[in-house]
Design a protein around this motif. Structure first.
Motif, mmCIF file in Angstrom:
data_model
loop_
_atom_site.group_PDB
_atom_site.id
_atom_site.type_symbol
_atom_site.label_atom_id
_atom_site.label_comp_id
_atom_site.label_asym_id
_atom_site.label_seq_id
_atom_site.Cartn_x
_atom_site.Cartn_y
_atom_site.Cartn_z
ATOM 1 N N TRP A 81 0.850 -1.187 0.000
ATOM 2 C CA TRP A 81 0.000 0.000 0.000
ATOM 3 C C TRP A 81 0.892 1.245 0.000
ATOM 4 O O TRP A 81 1.976 1.247 0.569
ATOM 5 C CB TRP A 81 -0.865 0.076 1.254
ATOM 6 C CG TRP A 81 -1.886 -0.995 1.402
ATOM 7 C CD1 TRP A 81 -2.213 -1.977 0.509
ATOM 8 C CD2 TRP A 81 -2.708 -1.201 2.558
ATOM 9 N NE1 TRP A 81 -3.202 -2.766 1.022
ATOM 10 C CE2 TRP A 81 -3.531 -2.312 2.279
ATOM 11 C CE3 TRP A 81 -2.842 -0.549 3.777
ATOM 12 C CZ2 TRP A 81 -4.474 -2.788 3.185
ATOM 13 C CZ3 TRP A 81 -3.782 -1.017 4.686
ATOM 14 C CH2 TRP A 81 -4.583 -2.130 4.392
ATOM 15 N N GLU B 293 -3.144 5.088 0.319
ATOM 16 C CA GLU B 293 -3.988 3.902 0.517
ATOM 17 C C GLU B 293 -4.212 3.653 2.000
ATOM 18 O O GLU B 293 -5.341 3.359 2.441
ATOM 19 C CB GLU B 293 -3.341 2.689 -0.143
ATOM 20 C CG GLU B 293 -4.100 1.393 0.052
ATOM 21 C CD GLU B 293 -5.336 1.260 -0.813
ATOM 22 O OE1 GLU B 293 -6.065 0.260 -0.642
ATOM 23 O OE2 GLU B 293 -5.592 2.142 -1.664
ATOM 24 N N TRP C 296 -6.630 6.186 3.320
ATOM 25 C CA TRP C 296 -7.990 5.895 2.874
ATOM 26 C C TRP C 296 -8.587 4.739 3.679
ATOM 27 O O TRP C 296 -9.743 4.786 4.109
ATOM 28 C CB TRP C 296 -7.988 5.568 1.385
ATOM 29 C CG TRP C 296 -9.350 5.214 0.856
ATOM 30 C CD1 TRP C 296 -9.833 3.979 0.562
ATOM 31 C CD2 TRP C 296 -10.410 6.134 0.586
ATOM 32 N NE1 TRP C 296 -11.129 4.064 0.119
ATOM 33 C CE2 TRP C 296 -11.511 5.370 0.122
ATOM 34 C CE3 TRP C 296 -10.539 7.510 0.687
ATOM 35 C CZ2 TRP C 296 -12.722 5.955 -0.238
ATOM 36 C CZ3 TRP C 296 -11.754 8.104 0.327
ATOM 37 C CH2 TRP C 296 -12.820 7.327 -0.120
ATOM 38 N N ARG C 297 -7.791 3.703 3.913
ATOM 39 C CA ARG C 297 -8.289 2.550 4.657
ATOM 40 C C ARG C 297 -8.570 2.886 6.126
ATOM 41 O O ARG C 297 -9.475 2.315 6.731
ATOM 42 C CB ARG C 297 -7.253 1.435 4.604
ATOM 43 C CG ARG C 297 -6.945 0.926 3.215
ATOM 44 C CD ARG C 297 -7.826 -0.211 2.820
ATOM 45 N NE ARG C 297 -7.359 -0.866 1.612
ATOM 46 C CZ ARG C 297 -7.465 -2.176 1.397
ATOM 47 N NH1 ARG C 297 -8.013 -2.958 2.299
ATOM 48 N NH2 ARG C 297 -7.033 -2.704 0.270
ATOM 49 N N ALA D 230 -2.505 3.290 -4.613
ATOM 50 C CA ALA D 230 -3.774 3.552 -3.901
ATOM 51 C C ALA D 230 -4.957 2.939 -4.644
ATOM 52 O O ALA D 230 -5.853 3.649 -5.096
ATOM 53 C CB ALA D 230 -3.969 5.055 -3.716
ATOM 54 N N SER E 147 -7.600 1.347 -3.669
ATOM 55 C CA SER E 147 -8.928 1.377 -3.041
ATOM 56 C C SER E 147 -9.552 2.765 -3.010
ATOM 57 O O SER E 147 -10.721 2.899 -2.645
ATOM 58 C CB SER E 147 -8.842 0.838 -1.605
ATOM 59 O OG SER E 147 -8.384 -0.492 -1.597
#
Length: 493
Positions: free
Chosen positions: A101, A105, A108-109, A194, A196
């Motif tokens: 990641w 990323e 965002w997670r 990234a 996701s």
């Protein structure tokens, strides 16, 4: 390892690649989440050791002078921007089935782990993390994101400019007092890692060859830029003057109902923002976009009102309008905005000649936009070409050039392009590479310029051959112009 959104990282062994700002931020966030964290970095300087010592005090393992070996037991890698996909560490991770990641990323997670946002109307907490309004492109990202943050702020929203612009996203999404919405600058490096990311709305400002040594090809570079549109919920904003950006919108898999919104320096069609008689107008976010248009601001509200900066303002306005910001806030936000230093900044007028610092124009695409804003021009250019060629740039700008003054390691490449495509333009080659080179360049430019001209320092090259960074190069130009102005005033006295 189950790595769904808002993952449980307690007890997981996570390796962080890079001991820079984003790497340190990621390591600390992961440690707070209960992960076992190892940071790897190829450096071993005093600065590296000092940072390692700080993290060690927080129970983070740091391995210096070895960025290629995958630490035993690693279940996830979080990489800083800029680490190439071909790095041995990632090759080893792929062979071991370990996911990689980027810092974006991770942010965002983890956004779901942030505290609930306080309702600005005083009615209590609102569920859910702050939406992201995201911007990428070869040039103009920082300015556009700052404009967007200014517009959102004028609407009464807490909306910091974050991401590639400076503040690590991880720190922002996990803040105790989270913002209402994020204005996010994303580089191609960050987008690559990234997968996701799903923004509320996003914009690709432009596409031109850049960082191809990292991505491997223009197609791969464009594909990574296009990731910003994946899963958009409300609007995919594209540049009508750059068909490649619209092609990325067409290729994106978005939420049903998400709209393609164009921006143009000309008269806008339905679902576009554009310019009519010096006024920025919106035909996208109005009740009847086929017959109505909403005035947003005047071109004179934008500083500076160069064509590419007007385009930046239109993109920022489109994202703000997609978020529901009223027209008055667009106007007020643009009026309040002032660009960072060294971005097409007017330094002084000396002897009827304007001197403009655009040291941030470190590639040909940015320089072309800068050259298009003035006529006639004495152009100061040169530095590290980074593999760029200059024929198209010179060919398209030749008629605007009064003269050229060239500096830096790869100045001969620009000189050769001028010889081929602008043979009548006088060229001065400044061979010296010491700290006085910029003062010499400004002196030579002043000799070539006539009243009404613009001396434009838009190098089309990186700065590191002669300067620490583009800021230092711009400061040297500014100091040289001010010295020239002071000398002229002394002569008048």
């Amino acid at each position: 390892m189950d790595l769904a959104d808002t993952p449980d990282l307690r007890g997981k062994h996570v390796t962080v690649a890079g001991l820079g700002v984003s790497g340190i931020s990621a390591a600390r966030a992961l440690r707070r989440m209960g992960a076992h964290v190892t940071v790897v970095d190829g450096g071993d300087s005093d600065t590296h050791r000092a940072r390692a010592a700080e993290l060690a005090a927080e129970d983070v393992t740091v391995r210096l002078a070895d960025a290629e070996t995958l630490p035993q037991g690693t279940e996830l890698i979080v990489t800083s921007p800029g680490w190439k996909p071909q790095s041995p560490l990632f090759t080893a991770a792929g062979a071991a089935g370990v996911p990689v990641w980027g810092d974006v990323e991770l942010a965002w997670r983890l956004r779901g782990a942030a505290p609930a946002r306080a309702d600005s109307g005083g009615s209590g907490a609102r569920p859910g993390p702050a939406p992201w309004l995201a911007v990428t492109g070869t040039n103009g990202k920082t300015t556009t994101v700052q404009m967007l943050a200014s517009i959102l702020g004028a609407a009464g929203l807490r909306a910091p400019a974050v991401g590639n612009i400076g503040t690590p996203l991880i720190d922002v999404v996990l803040a105790e007092d989270p913002p209402d919405v994020l204005a996010v600058e994303l580089s191609s490096y960050q987008l690559h890692w990234a997968p996701s990311l799903r923004a509320h709305s996003a914009a690709v400002l432009n596409l031109a060859p850049d960082h191809l040594d990292w991505h491997g090809s223009m197609d791969a570079y464009a594909a990574d830029k296009g990731r910003i549109y994946e899963g958009n919920r409300v609007a995919c904003v594209y540049n009508r003057a750059d068909p490649a950006t619209e092609a990325l919108v067409r290729a994106a898999d978005v939420v049903e109902g998400c709209r393609a919104i164009g921006f143009t320096l000309g008269t806008p069609g339905p679902s576009e923002l554009g310019v009519v008689d010096g006024v920025l107008v919106d035909r996208a976010f109005v009740e009847n976009r086929r017959e109505q248009a909403q005035e947003l601001a005047e071109v004179s509200d934008i500083t500076p009102a160069a064509p590419h900066n007007i385009a930046n303002a239109l993109a920022a306005a489109a994202l703000a309008r997609a978020y529901g910001v009223p027209a008055a806030a667009v106007r007020d936000g643009l009026r309040a905005f002032r660009p960072d230093a060294h971005r097409i900044a007017h330094v002084a007028d000396v002897g009827g000649v304007a001197y403009v610092d655009d040291s941030k124009a470190t590639n040909t695409h940015a320089t072309q936009a800068s050259l298009a804003a003035y006529d006639p021009i004495v152009w100061i250019a040169g530095g590290l070409a980074k593999g760029a060629t200059f024929d198209d740039l010179v060919r398209e700008s030749a008629e605007r050039l009064r003269g050229a003054v060239l500096i830096g390691a790869d100045r001969h490449l620009i000189h050769e392009a001028l010889t081929r495509h602008a043979p009548d333009v006088p060229v001065v080659d400044v061979a010296r590479t010491d700290t006085g080179a910029m003062a010499a360049a400004v002196h030579e430019a002043a000799q070539l310029a006539r009243p009404g001209d613009t001396v434009l320092m838009a190098p089309a090259c990186a700065s590191m051959d002669m300067f620490v960074n583009y800021n230092a190069r711009g400061d040297a130009f500014t100091d040289a112009v001010r010295a020239l102005a002071a000398a002229g005033a002394h002569e008048v006295e």
